[in-house]
Design an enzyme around this catalytic site. Structure first.
Site, PDB file in Angstrom:
ATOM      1  N   VAL A  58     -14.182  43.445   2.867  1.00  0.00           N
ATOM      2  CA  VAL A  58     -14.261  44.272   4.069  1.00  0.00           C
ATOM      3  C   VAL A  58     -13.678  43.436   5.206  1.00  0.00           C
ATOM      4  O   VAL A  58     -14.034  42.254   5.367  1.00  0.00           O
ATOM      5  CB  VAL A  58     -15.719  44.674   4.382  1.00  0.00           C
ATOM      6  CG1 VAL A  58     -15.796  45.444   5.698  1.00  0.00           C
ATOM      7  CG2 VAL A  58     -16.291  45.511   3.243  1.00  0.00           C
ATOM      8  N   TYR A 102     -26.662  42.932  -1.415  1.00  0.00           N
ATOM      9  CA  TYR A 102     -26.707  43.459  -2.779  1.00  0.00           C
ATOM     10  C   TYR A 102     -28.143  43.765  -3.212  1.00  0.00           C
ATOM     11  O   TYR A 102     -28.401  44.791  -3.833  1.00  0.00           O
ATOM     12  CB  TYR A 102     -26.061  42.489  -3.762  1.00  0.00           C
ATOM     13  CG  TYR A 102     -24.581  42.267  -3.523  1.00  0.00           C
ATOM     14  CD1 TYR A 102     -23.746  43.298  -3.100  1.00  0.00           C
ATOM     15  CD2 TYR A 102     -24.013  41.015  -3.718  1.00  0.00           C
ATOM     16  CE1 TYR A 102     -22.396  43.090  -2.878  1.00  0.00           C
ATOM     17  CE2 TYR A 102     -22.649  40.804  -3.515  1.00  0.00           C
ATOM     18  CZ  TYR A 102     -21.852  41.846  -3.091  1.00  0.00           C
ATOM     19  OH  TYR A 102     -20.518  41.640  -2.890  1.00  0.00           O
TER      20      TYR A 102
END
Length: 127
Positions: A58, A102
């Site tokens: 990103v 995550y």
């Protein structure tokens, strides 16, 4: 985002033949926000294919805005559509922000598994 046949010496997305991977891109207003590079693997434990996320990137100025979450959600949908038994990736043990992200989406780190790798001279010498 465009893919180029010459990328990675033409091995990733060759002009002729089967690509080694697929890539999902996040874009908004004509600007690239990030990408996820992935490929199919196979689990003999589950007797099903899996989806392996090789790279999630990103753009730094877009981090914290849901781009990574959207890319992972897209891959999770693909994995379900394709009948995959699991989706996996690796994270460096020092990357605490990524680990926390995550784990926040429900991913579980498998501490009992260790990555083994042969590269370069070691790979050539073994062969």
């Amino acid at each position: 985002m465009e893919s180029h046949a010459g990328t990675a010496n033409g091995t990733l997305f060759p002009p002729n033949g089967r690509p080694a991977a697929e890539c999902g891109a996040a874009e908004a207003d004509g600007d690239s926000r990030g990408f996820a590079l992935f490929f199919t693997n196979y689990s003999t434990f589950l007797a099903k294919p899996g989806l392996y996320l090789e790279d999630l990137f990103v753009n730094p100025e877009q981090r914290g805005r849901g781009v990574g979450r959207a890319l992972l959600l897209h891959l999770a949908h693909l994995a379900n559509q394709r009948g995959c038994g699991r989706m996996e990736w690796s994270v460096l043990d020092w990357n605490q922000p990524a680990i926390e992200f995550y784990e926040s989406i429900g991913a579980r780190r498998l501490r009992e598994w260790q990555i083994c790798r042969l590269t370069g001279d070691a790979l050539r010498q073994y062969a």
